[in-house]
Design an enzyme around this catalytic site. Structure first.
Site, PDB file in Angstrom:
ATOM      1  N   ASP A   1       0.080   6.869  -2.029  1.00  0.00           N
ATOM      2  CA  ASP A   1       0.583   6.818  -0.655  1.00  0.00           C
ATOM      3  C   ASP A   1       1.375   5.535  -0.506  1.00  0.00           C
ATOM      4  OD1 ASP A   1      -1.907   4.949  -0.331  1.00  0.00           O
ATOM      5  OD2 ASP A   1      -0.698   4.657   1.469  1.00  0.00           O
TER       6      ASP A   1
ATOM      7  N   ASP B   1      -7.514   5.678   5.683  1.00  0.00           N
ATOM      8  CA  ASP B   1      -7.909   4.422   5.046  1.00  0.00           C
ATOM      9  C   ASP B   1      -8.911   3.737   5.968  1.00  0.00           C
ATOM     10  OD1 ASP B   1      -8.158   2.373   3.265  1.00  0.00           O
ATOM     11  OD2 ASP B   1      -6.075   1.689   3.373  1.00  0.00           O
TER      12      ASP B   1
ATOM     13  N   CYS C   1      16.547  19.198   0.732  1.00  0.00           N
ATOM     14  CA  CYS C   1      16.085  18.884   2.088  1.00  0.00           C
ATOM     15  C   CYS C   1      17.157  19.253   3.118  1.00  0.00           C
ATOM     16  CB  CYS C   1      15.693  17.406   2.202  1.00  0.00           C
ATOM     17  SG  CYS C   1      17.066  16.280   2.514  1.00  0.00           S
TER      18      CYS C   1
ATOM     19  N   CYS D   1      18.812  17.710  -4.376  1.00  0.00           N
ATOM     20  CA  CYS D   1      17.813  17.785  -3.307  1.00  0.00           C
ATOM     21  C   CYS D   1      18.055  18.982  -2.400  1.00  0.00           C
ATOM     22  CB  CYS D   1      17.827  16.487  -2.493  1.00  0.00           C
ATOM     23  SG  CYS D   1      16.549  16.438  -1.218  1.00  0.00           S
TER      24      CYS D   1
HETATM   25  N1  GUN Z   1      -4.060   0.084   0.619  1.00  0.00           N
HETATM   26  C1  GUN Z   1      -3.428  -0.526  -0.418  1.00  0.00           C
HETATM   27  N2  GUN Z   1      -4.303  -1.205  -1.176  1.00  0.00           N
HETATM   28  C2  GUN Z   1      -5.516  -1.045  -0.610  1.00  0.00           C
HETATM   29  C3  GUN Z   1      -6.833  -1.525  -0.940  1.00  0.00           C
HETATM   30  O1  GUN Z   1      -7.060  -2.249  -1.913  1.00  0.00           O
HETATM   31  N3  GUN Z   1      -7.843  -1.136  -0.108  1.00  0.00           N
HETATM   32  C4  GUN Z   1      -7.619  -0.330   0.980  1.00  0.00           C
HETATM   33  N4  GUN Z   1      -8.658   0.006   1.751  1.00  0.00           N
HETATM   34  N5  GUN Z   1      -6.411   0.117   1.306  1.00  0.00           N
HETATM   35  C5  GUN Z   1      -5.374  -0.236   0.516  1.00  0.00           C
HETATM   36 ZN    ZN Z   2      17.681  15.396   0.538  1.00  0.00          ZN
END
Ligand code: GUN
Ligand code: ZN
Length: 369
Positions: free
Chosen positions: A263, A90, A303, A301
């Site tokens: 994520d 990110d 795991c 599961c």
């Molecule tokens: N992670 C969760 N939302 C965002 C977003 O709007 N921009 C960025 N760069 N990371 C995020």
């Molecule tokens: Zn598990």
């Protein structure tokens, strides 16, 4: 490279193969978050074993500590962390907003006080790309601004227009063809503002697009229509990434609306707090029932924790504050989300996604979450 081959469709949901330099991943998928170059408590071997396909790293944290130069000296995140598969980083803007202090946002970028030593740091689109190139992920994200919720419409509009100018600056300085840059669509929960952001962003024709500015505290009844609207207007043949989303029900809803990547820190964070994700909802391991239960966390599961341990043993680890406890709950919760996406993919392939999702939700919400 970065081809996105759709193999099955069911309604708006799709199963696809996404080619990256460090391997081909199958979507829809969930990406564990390794903010500081580690998915908290989980080794790369364990990540591979539970079916993780791509790991997320953070520009903000890694540029402050240990610094991108040290990571680059190890050959980037794969060499530094010994996780050999694909990475996504990110861009840092979002983390500055949530962690930095005394920030100032201008056309140039963001000035913030480091959460580590209070020093002033300047993060611009150019600097974000420079750091992300040094970190060496397969997918890098445009430097954007994610307004808080709630925010003034006028502010969101100014902000998404600036995010587009920042996107242009990111693409201008980007120099590595082995990294794909994803643009981020903003606009909060307002349909017309998301439309405006799409109009400004789509012409850049990046190899993938993210849905940003969501899961920042708005009710789900506002988030889902915004996801539906945005995903429905993104190009069919490119990956769609819903940032920061990781509750099981949001993954299932997102897949139904055509999202391919997710994520969130949720599975690992809630695991460290003593909660286990199961098909019957979220189980509080600090409550009394698990203390004497001879059952695994989740009967379906596979795991390591579910194959070897009872709820009683894991509840004991948590109560005794043994580090294996949060580690096993994090491992299980990540496996739960990976398995959820595996089941979603199988249902899409069989043309039964809607029925599968309804049955999953009926069970997940029966006992309350
Ligand atoms: N992670 C969760 N939302 C965002 C977003 O709007 N921009 C960025 N760069 N990371 C995020
Ligand atoms: Zn598990």
């Amino acid at each position: 490279m970065f081809e996105f081959d759709i193999q099955h469709r069911d309604g708006r949901a799709r199963v696809a193969q996404f080619r990256t330099p460090r391997g081909t991943v199958t979507t829809p998928m969930f990406m564990p978050v390794g903010t500081q170059g580690t998915v908290k408590g989980i080794s790369p071997q364990e990540l591979t074993d539970i079916g993780s396909q791509m790991i997320l790293g953070n520009t903000y944290h890694l540029m402050l500590r240990p610094g991108e130069t040290l990571v680059a000296a190890h050959g980037g995140l794969p060499g530094f962390t010994a996780y050999p598969g694909p990475f996504l980083t990110d861009s840092g803007g979002f983390q500055v907003m949530s962690l930095g202090h005394m920030r100032k946002i201008t056309e140039e970028g963001v000035v913030f006080k480091s959460h580590l030593d209070g020093s002033l740091v300047n993060l611009t689109p150019e600097r974000s790309i420079q750091v992300q190139e040094a970190l060496g992920a397969d997918i890098i994200m445009a430097f954007d601004e994610c307004p808080p919720y709630p925010a003034e419409r006028e502010y969101i509009l100014r902000s998404l227009e600036r995010t587009e100018r920042w996107l242009a600056r990111c693409l201008n300085v980007k120099s590595r063809s082995e990294q794909a840059l994803f643009a981020i669509v903003q606009g909060g929960v307002h349909e017309d503002l998301r439309e405006r952001s799409l109009e400004l962003t789509l012409p850049y024709d990046t190899p993938g697009f993210a849905l940003g500015g969501l899961a920042v505290g708005e009710p789900k009844e506002e988030m889902y229509p915004a996801v539906a609207f945005t995903a429905g207007r993104l190009p069919e043949h490119k990956p769609r990434y819903l940032m920061g989303v990781g509750h099981p029900e949001d993954l299932v809803a997102g897949v139904a609306l055509g999202v391919d990547m997710f994520d969130c820190v949720y599975p690992t964070r809630t695991g460290r707090f003593g909660y286990a994700l199961t098909d019957e909802g979220r189980l509080n391991m600090n409550s009394s029932a698990p203390r004497t239960s001879m059952e695994p966390l989740d009967s379906g599961c596979d795991c390591y924790a579910c194959r070897n341990y009872t709820r009683a043993y894991l509840a004991h680890l948590i109560r005794a504050e043994e580090m294996l406890g949060p580690r096993m709950l994090s491992l299980h919760n990540l496996r739960y989300l990976h398995r959820l996406m595996e089941r979603a993919r199988a249902a899409i392939q069989a043309g039964e996604f809607h029925a599968w999702a309804s049955a999953w939700a009926a069970r997940y919400f029966r006992q309350g979450v």
